[in-house]
Design an enzyme around this catalytic site. Structure first.
Site, short mmCIF file in Angstrom:
data_model
loop_
_atom_site.label_atom_id
_atom_site.label_comp_id
_atom_site.label_asym_id
_atom_site.label_seq_id
_atom_site.Cartn_x
_atom_site.Cartn_y
_atom_site.Cartn_z
N GLU B 62 148.30 155.51 -1.41
CA GLU B 62 148.41 155.33 -2.86
C GLU B 62 147.77 156.47 -3.66
O GLU B 62 148.28 156.85 -4.72
CB GLU B 62 147.81 153.99 -3.30
CG GLU B 62 148.66 152.78 -2.92
CD GLU B 62 148.59 152.43 -1.45
OE1 GLU B 62 147.72 152.98 -0.74
OE2 GLU B 62 149.41 151.60 -0.99
N HIS B 131 147.18 140.58 -2.82
CA HIS B 131 148.52 140.98 -3.26
C HIS B 131 148.78 140.54 -4.69
O HIS B 131 149.65 141.08 -5.35
CB HIS B 131 149.60 140.38 -2.35
CG HIS B 131 149.78 141.09 -1.05
ND1 HIS B 131 148.96 140.89 0.02
CD2 HIS B 131 150.69 142.01 -0.65
CE1 HIS B 131 149.35 141.65 1.03
NE2 HIS B 131 150.40 142.35 0.65
#
Ligand code: TPP
Ligand code: MG
Lengths: 332, 325
Positions: B62, B131
């Site tokens: 990321e 998540h």
């Protein structure tokens, strides 16, 4: 006979087979249940094909060693001795689950068996493992920390920071990279700049070794050597276990992007079947003994599902518990 | 107009941006080859159409994905990068918060970072708290970032196109639960200016201000209350930064009452900012205290009954409105 395996005692070999079979049966049950609507909440991320890595590494550990797991955790947890009943209950979101239904399958931790700090954030395990290994070193313990992460995770910066620091401080930690050839729908060649992740160890002065991740004895043999070195102050180790994700990333993934030939090749190397055959051929287990083990494992799984089914869901406002050590500690 | 899903509307927006401007490219984990084969996924089919030169599948990295966007945008490209789940925004946040948001300022205005970070968000899949975690307040608390949070297919397309062609970094938040929602979407180069809220249901007794899928929770509440002759005005902010203060204050002026609703947790959530703005600028217009309806201050639990408990529902909005009528 496999040269390395000669030294492995018979009872360990049989135990390793039993554990692999337990993991396989447990996850086959999850496959079955996830095909029935409303039976299992959330995602099911299974370790089919990777049982030998979990079992081989964990068999090489001592009771007080720490294990840090990731999103693909069922194998690690069961190999370490987690109770299938309470795992199944967690996966179903029940109050009797190992984490009271707060976690579900993706981040189950079982502190009683020293599986601490499971994370579904890819690459998060290694830095936390540095901390666990630091605590072990700080207290002059003989215990070590083992962290499992994937080939995909090897691309996260966090993993590199952790390896450098672990090597710099000679921490008692084993980095176990489960290279299952896939990170989601990206094959190794699409996400990793080199073919052997074990080679990355050289950049940090960590001996990197690769093992046949579909051969539990190979995994066990090397893990035991590295663990011993690590336990005796030799600093961190890196094991790359070459293995394969036999099912999709999760149960919703039907592997449309996977070459069928590749699947066939790896199915032929199925670690559970392969090991069973070896034990049979070497006369370590008889046909009838296999049948008994199989029946016993099936019974364990049936009991686990029954336990989970009969367990209640947590009460809704139990959601508010466990955020703080002392409940008054929170805001609002 | 055509009726398509929210996900298809995003796909339409991406496709259009790429076809109009060669400097637009997309990158992220599985934006090309995905485990999903579903036309409602925003990047579906773009790899086949635009080739791996412009549709970049990345490693699970990321920081590098966000850094790619920062560097490439500084060079004059228009990156649209994807963060698979909102909690992984934290891994990308150095590049987004410390760099994308600050480098124009640090350069005395001489550098530009026209990038878009698409963040897939939401609470409702029993995916658990690593998540599911709506972190929009982190982004809105970083000067230099625009933050967009659409609720309908048309808004998704119109706001995405504006985000991509905006000269500044935009965090574009997509709720995955909306991907399959159908709606009418204008064809062609349709843009909605960032910073324009929309009254999605006019009313006179109380304003409910919200964004994202929570807007539908507000609309449900409005329906329930209409049976008791209570008329709610529902204001969809659509973009949090820039914020359409004028529409917010206009609505409060009209109704004199305000309930703020979001799916993120309450404490220090974006709702607190709205409440503060209204208290500062329009205290005199209020006939009752401002109320917030938001998630409790806990991580998102996994177990279905707990997750349901976490998520604000229409009854909570109804209750909050009744308490100030
Ligand atoms: C930081 C972060 N980014 C993305 C994801 C989404 N995700 C979950 S698993 C996965 C692939 C991981 O691949 P690998 O590390 O090889 O583990 P495997 O799934 O193969 O066991 C991705 C991208 C995540 N969980 N965390
Ligand atoms: Mg992998």
């Amino acid at each position: 006979m496999n040269m390395k395996a000669q030294g492995i005692e018979k009872h360990i070999r049989i135990k390793m087979y039993e554990k692999m079979l337990l993991i396989r049966k447990f996850e086959e049950k999850l496959v079955e249940l996830s095909g029935i609507d409303g039976r299992l909440p959330g995602m099911q991320i299974l370790a089919n094909g990777q049982e030998a890595v979990a079992v081989g590494v964990i068999e090489a550990l001592e009771t007080y060693d720490v294990v840090v797991s990731n999103h693909r955790s069922h194998g690690h947890l069961l190999a370490r001795g987690a109770d299938p009943k309470h795992l199944m209950a967690e996966i179903m979101g029940k109050a009797t689950g190992v984490n009271k239904g707060k976690s579900g399958t993706l981040h189950m931790s079982v502190p009683e068996i020293n599986v601490l700090m499971t994370s579904t954030v890819v690459g998060a395990g290694p830095p936390m493992s540095v901390g666990a290994a630091f605590a072990q070193q700080y207290r002059n313990e003989k215990n070590i920390t083992v962290v499992f992460f994937g080939d995909g995770a090897a691309a996260e910066g966090s993993v590199h920071e952790a390896m450098n620091l672990a090597a710099l401080w000679k921490l008692p930690i084993i980095f176990v990279c489960e290279n299952n050839c896939w990170a989601g729908a990206q094959g190794l060649g699409q996400h990793c700049s080199i073919g052997d992740i074990a080679d990355r160890g050289a950049a940090y002065g960590i001996p990197g070794e690769f093992v046949d991740g579909n051969d539990v004895e190979d995994v066990y043999y090397y893990a035991l050597q590295i663990a011993t070195r690590c336990r005796n102050g030799g600093g961190p180790g890196l094991i790359e276990a070459k293995t394969y994700r036999m099912r999709g990333h999760g149960e919703y993934d039907h592997q449309h992007y996977v070459d069928k030939k590749e699947l066939e090749k790896w199915y032929a190397l199925d670690p559970v079947k392969r090991y069973g055959k070896r034990l049979l051929n070497h006369g370590l287990m008889k046909k009838t003994e296999f049948e008994t083990v199989e029946r016993n494992m099936e019974k364990v799984i049936i009991e686990a599902v029954a336990f989970a089914d009969q367990s209640p869901y947590p009460l809704p406002d139990e959601a508010l518990e466990d955020v703080w050590a002392v409940e008054e500690g929170g805001q609002s | 107009m055509k009726t398509i899903s929210f996900g298809q509307a995003l796909n339409d927006g991406l496709d259009l941006a790429m076809s109009m401007d060669d400097s637009v490219f997309i990158a992220g984990e599985g934006v090309g080859v995905s485990i999903h084969v579903d036309p409602n996924m925003p990047t579906h089919g773009l790899l086949a159409k635009y080739s791996p030169v412009r549709v970049k599948d990345t490693p699970v990295s990321e920081a590098a994905i966000a850094g790619l966007a920062v560097g490439a945008s500084c060079m004059g490209l228009r990156p649209v990068v994807e963060i698979m789940f909102f909690p992984f925004f934290t891994l990308a946040s150095d590049m987004i918060v410390n760099h994308a948001a600050k480098l124009r300022y640090l350069s005395g205005g001489s550098s530009s970072f026209p990038l878009t970070v698409r963040v897939r968000a939401g609470v409702s899949f029993s995916a658990g708290c690593q998540h599911s975690h709506n972190l929009e307040a982190w982004a809105t608390h970083s000067p230099g970032l625009k933050v967009v949070f659409p609720s309908t297919p048309a808004d998704a397309k119109g706001l995405l196109l504006s985000a991509i062609f905006d000269p500044d970094p935009v965090v574009f938040i997509e709720e995955m639960g909306l991907y399959w929602m159908q709606g009418e979407v204008p064809e062609g180069d349709y843009r909605i200016r960032l910073g324009e809220a929309q009254v999605v249901r006019p009313g006179k007794d109380c304003t409910v201000v919200s964004y994202g899928s929570a807007v539908f929770t507000a609309l449900e509440a409005a329906k329930i209350l209409s049976e008791e002759d209570v008329s709610l005005e529902v204001l969809d902010l659509r973009s949090l930064v820039p914020l359409d203060k004028e529409s917010l204050l206009d609505s409060v002026k009209k109704t004199g009452r305000l309930v703020i609703l979001h799916d993120a947790t309450k404490f220090a959530g974006f709702g607190a900012e709205i409440a503060a703005i209204v208290a500062d600028d329009a205290f005199d217009l209020l006939k009752a205290p401002i109320k917030r309806v938001a998630a409790p201050d806990i991580p998102v639990p996994f177990s279905p009954p707990l997750e349901k408990f976490y998520k604000p529902n229409p009854e909570m909005v109804v209750k909050a409105v009744r308490s100030i009528l």
